[in-house]
Design a protein around this motif. Structure first.
Motif, PDB file in Angstrom:
ATOM      1  N   TYR A 111       0.932  -1.145   0.045  1.00 55.28           N
ATOM      2  CA  TYR A 111       0.026  -0.140   0.003  1.00 55.28           C
ATOM      3  C   TYR A 111       0.941   1.182   0.016  1.00 55.28           C
ATOM      4  O   TYR A 111       0.225   2.390  -0.131  1.00 55.28           O
ATOM      5  N   ASP A 112       2.107   1.272  -0.034  1.00 56.03           N
ATOM      6  CA  ASP A 112       2.905   2.349   0.325  1.00 56.03           C
ATOM      7  C   ASP A 112       4.015   2.494  -0.743  1.00 56.03           C
ATOM      8  O   ASP A 112       4.323   3.667  -0.832  1.00 56.03           O
ATOM      9  N   CYS A 113       4.357   1.607  -1.503  1.00 57.86           N
ATOM     10  CA  CYS A 113       5.396   1.940  -2.698  1.00 57.86           C
ATOM     11  C   CYS A 113       4.860   2.476  -3.769  1.00 57.86           C
ATOM     12  O   CYS A 113       3.489   2.960  -3.785  1.00 57.86           O
ATOM     13  N   ASP A 114       5.818   3.074  -4.539  1.00 59.01           N
ATOM     14  CA  ASP A 114       5.594   3.962  -5.805  1.00 59.01           C
ATOM     15  C   ASP A 114       4.308   3.339  -6.791  1.00 59.01           C
ATOM     16  O   ASP A 114       3.605   3.593  -7.061  1.00 59.01           O
ATOM     17  N   GLY A 115       4.497   1.909  -6.786  1.00 57.21           N
ATOM     18  CA  GLY A 115       3.746   0.994  -7.632  1.00 57.21           C
ATOM     19  C   GLY A 115       2.108   1.154  -6.963  1.00 57.21           C
ATOM     20  O   GLY A 115       1.251   1.057  -7.809  1.00 57.21           O
ATOM     21  N   CYS A 116       2.201   0.861  -5.584  1.00 61.63           N
ATOM     22  CA  CYS A 116       0.892   0.934  -4.981  1.00 61.63           C
ATOM     23  C   CYS A 116       0.043   2.305  -5.122  1.00 61.63           C
ATOM     24  O   CYS A 116      -0.965   2.411  -5.022  1.00 61.63           O
ATOM     25  N   GLN A 117       0.815   3.185  -5.421  1.00 58.00           N
ATOM     26  CA  GLN A 117      -0.031   4.654  -5.540  1.00 58.00           C
ATOM     27  C   GLN A 117      -0.292   4.606  -6.777  1.00 58.00           C
ATOM     28  O   GLN A 117      -1.482   5.591  -7.155  1.00 58.00           O
ATOM     29  N   VAL A 118      -0.017   3.911  -7.687  1.00 58.42           N
ATOM     30  CA  VAL A 118      -0.560   3.851  -9.157  1.00 58.42           C
ATOM     31  C   VAL A 118      -1.971   2.833  -9.018  1.00 58.42           C
ATOM     32  O   VAL A 118      -3.139   3.141  -9.433  1.00 58.42           O
ATOM     33  N   HIS A 119      -1.727   1.664  -8.547  1.00 60.82           N
ATOM     34  CA  HIS A 119      -2.451   0.570  -8.317  1.00 60.82           C
ATOM     35  C   HIS A 119      -1.900  -0.445  -7.561  1.00 60.82           C
ATOM     36  O   HIS A 119      -0.898  -0.561  -7.877  1.00 60.82           O
ATOM     37  N   ASN A 120      -2.458  -1.034  -6.707  1.00 59.50           N
ATOM     38  CA  ASN A 120      -2.021  -2.052  -5.658  1.00 59.50           C
ATOM     39  C   ASN A 120      -1.600  -3.411  -6.363  1.00 59.50           C
ATOM     40  O   ASN A 120      -0.701  -3.959  -6.047  1.00 59.50           O
ATOM     41  N   LEU A 121      -2.188  -3.584  -7.643  1.00 60.67           N
ATOM     42  CA  LEU A 121      -1.670  -4.651  -8.370  1.00 60.67           C
ATOM     43  C   LEU A 121       0.033  -4.452  -8.880  1.00 60.67           C
ATOM     44  O   LEU A 121       0.760  -5.345  -9.252  1.00 60.67           O
ATOM     45  N   HIS A 122       0.341  -3.386  -8.861  1.00 56.24           N
ATOM     46  CA  HIS A 122       1.728  -2.932  -9.240  1.00 56.24           C
ATOM     47  C   HIS A 122       2.750  -2.982  -7.961  1.00 56.24           C
ATOM     48  O   HIS A 122       3.738  -2.344  -8.188  1.00 56.24           O
ATOM     49  N   CYS A 123       2.298  -3.498  -6.846  1.00 55.55           N
ATOM     50  CA  CYS A 123       3.315  -3.489  -5.636  1.00 55.55           C
ATOM     51  C   CYS A 123       4.538  -4.093  -6.058  1.00 55.55           C
ATOM     52  O   CYS A 123       4.786  -4.908  -6.589  1.00 55.55           O
ATOM     53  N   GLU A 124       5.501  -3.212  -5.539  1.00 48.55           N
ATOM     54  CA  GLU A 124       7.047  -3.528  -5.763  1.00 48.55           C
ATOM     55  C   GLU A 124       7.580  -4.365  -4.597  1.00 48.55           C
ATOM     56  O   GLU A 124       8.679  -4.885  -4.737  1.00 48.55           O
ATOM     57  N   ASN A 125       6.906  -4.609  -3.459  1.00 47.64           N
ATOM     58  CA  ASN A 125       7.089  -5.243  -2.093  1.00 47.64           C
ATOM     59  C   ASN A 125       6.467  -6.226  -2.004  1.00 47.64           C
ATOM     60  O   ASN A 125       7.080  -7.304  -1.071  1.00 47.64           O
ATOM     61  N   GLY A 126       5.220  -6.707  -2.425  1.00 49.98           N
ATOM     62  CA  GLY A 126       4.463  -7.980  -2.094  1.00 49.98           C
ATOM     63  C   GLY A 126       4.232  -8.644  -3.302  1.00 49.98           C
ATOM     64  O   GLY A 126       4.888  -8.350  -4.293  1.00 49.98           O
ATOM     65  N   THR A 127       3.333  -9.655  -3.403  1.00 49.80           N
ATOM     66  CA  THR A 127       2.580 -10.606  -4.146  1.00 49.80           C
ATOM     67  C   THR A 127       1.286 -10.223  -4.364  1.00 49.80           C
ATOM     68  O   THR A 127       0.609 -11.055  -3.719  1.00 49.80           O
ATOM     69  N   PRO A 128       0.807  -9.270  -5.226  1.00 49.71           N
ATOM     70  CA  PRO A 128      -0.571  -9.092  -5.054  1.00 49.71           C
ATOM     71  C   PRO A 128      -1.494 -10.118  -5.534  1.00 49.71           C
ATOM     72  O   PRO A 128      -1.192 -10.771  -6.483  1.00 49.71           O
ATOM     73  N   GLN A 129      -2.616 -10.137  -4.680  1.00 52.96           N
ATOM     74  CA  GLN A 129      -3.433 -11.098  -4.983  1.00 52.96           C
ATOM     75  C   GLN A 129      -5.034 -10.303  -5.178  1.00 52.96           C
ATOM     76  O   GLN A 129      -5.178  -9.512  -4.382  1.00 52.96           O
ATOM     77  N   VAL A 130      -5.824 -10.661  -6.025  1.00 48.62           N
ATOM     78  CA  VAL A 130      -7.421 -10.352  -5.998  1.00 48.62           C
ATOM     79  C   VAL A 130      -8.251 -11.308  -5.321  1.00 48.62           C
ATOM     80  O   VAL A 130      -8.454 -12.440  -5.749  1.00 48.62           O
ATOM     81  N   GLN A 131      -8.918 -10.717  -4.303  1.00 49.18           N
ATOM     82  CA  GLN A 131      -9.901 -11.545  -3.727  1.00 49.18           C
ATOM     83  C   GLN A 131     -10.897 -11.673  -4.706  1.00 49.18           C
ATOM     84  O   GLN A 131     -11.483 -10.853  -5.262  1.00 49.18           O
TER      85      GLN A 131
END
Length: 364
Positions: A111-131
């Motif tokens: 929720y905090d990285c540069d990617g997450c500021q665009v969309h959480n699927l772009h997270c640079e630190n996690g492995t995003p999944q869609v509920q």
């Protein structure tokens, strides 16, 4: 251990029913599963309504978007829902038991990285999944969600029909506000916007555009969707399937073509025809996601004959803006209600394109 103040001493059941997708054979069944236990960062919600999104059909279709949509055990479908908080994890901030909330579906992101500021699927630190797409979603009565996905629902909004707001609604709102940002300096009352696809997303996009004062043209192959478009305030509607000269009619009506077209469909042919609707330097907002790649003329884009932009369901701060605007202007999804046991029938209606507005389950 969660804080529990909303059940008034009522013991929660141990089991619940859920509409689940089995990735191994691409079937759906109503299964009995446990009530989820929440982690410190999670909220336990009693779901009031959950709705289908057209992207749920990606579970049943091959895609070229590099999306992994479930590979193992059955999981609960659905990524649009709203409800009331029952329990709070120890790390949750800004919410109380009894709050009515809706939420976005991306988990396992920072929720905090540069990617997450665009969309959480772009997270640079996690492995995003869609509920609802690879892990349990919301076609079940009790769900656990990450508190940072949640937004409070303004007083007076009807939870029994509000579920579509949390994908279709915020996506439509963002597509309209992103389009408006591209049209800065234009007088809304003199500005034409085409809504391509007047169904689940489009009927909300029309409402947002009309609330902002724009002239709207609805385009759809479904007569029912076009009737809904007129009900929601579209100034004119056209059916490309029955009106072969609809582009010429639109150009005559608008003088030079529309200032912007927002495409909510998953149709490559619809996208291919959109540049012809636009006047010089018009905006094409890409919102619906076809399974096949799109092609546009590099000359048209490089010479600024058209501007191609994209929009999506966004992030939690934008969801809050959507809810505030929707509450203020009375924006409401059109929801056809089903029982959980009728999930297969509801899914069939969507797959055959017979629905108007959105389709969803309302829980007691």
């Amino acid at each position: 251990m969660g804080i529990d103040m909303a059940t008034n001493g009522t013991q929660l059941p141990e089991k619940q029913k859920a509409a689940q997708f089995n990735p191994k054979d691409q079937t759906v069944s109503i299964n009995e599963i446990p009530i989820p236990s929440i982690k410190p960062h999670e909220i336990l919600v009693k779901v009031k309504s959950a709705s289908l999104c057209h992207s749920d059909l990606m579970l049943f279709e091959p895609n070229e978007q590099n999306l992994t949509l479930g590979t193992g055990a059955p999981f609960t479908m659905g990524h649009e829902a709203c409800g009331t908080i029952l329990q709070l994890g120890s790390d949750v901030q800004g919410f109380e038991p009894g709050d009515n909330i809706g939420w976005l579906p991306i988990v396992d992101c920072c929720y905090d990285c540069d990617g997450c500021q665009v969309h959480n699927l772009h997270c640079e630190n996690g492995t995003p999944q869609v509920q609802g797409m690879s892990v349990d979603g919301y076609f079940q009565e009790y769900v656990a969600i990450h508190w940072r996905n949640a937004a409070k629902i303004p007083a007076g909004m009807d939870l029994s029909t509000l579920a579509p707001m949390f994908c279709a609604g915020c996506t439509a709102f963002n597509s309209v506000t992103d389009t408006v940002a591209e049209l800065k300096g234009s007088e809304p009352a003199e500005t034409w916007v085409a809504v391509v696809g007047c169904g689940g997303l489009g009927h909300l996009g029309i409402q947002y555009l009309k609330a902002m004062g724009y002239k709207v043209i609805g385009i759809d192959l479904s007569p029912d969707a076009l009737e809904e478009a007129k009900t929601q305030g579209a100034d004119h509607v056209f059916n490309p399937g029955t009106e072969e000269d609809y582009i010429a009619q639109i150009k005559q009506l608008t003088g030079k073509g529309v200032h912007a077209a927002i495409n909510y469909t998953n149709s490559v042919p619809a996208y291919s025809s959109n540049p012809s609707l636009l006047r010089t330097n018009g905006v094409l907002m890409v919102t619906g996601i076809p399974q096949k790649p799109l092609q546009f003329s590099a000359m048209d884009i490089s010479m600024n004959r058209i501007r191609v932009r994209g929009s999506n369901n966004g992030t939690t701060p934008r969801l809050r803006e959507c809810l505030e605007f929707s509450g203020k202007y009375g924006i409401k999804p059109h929801l056809t209600r089903y029982r959980l046991e009728e999930f297969g029938e509801m899914l069939g209606v969507m797959r055959e394109g017979r629905g108007v507005g959105r389709l969803g389950v309302v829980f007691d």
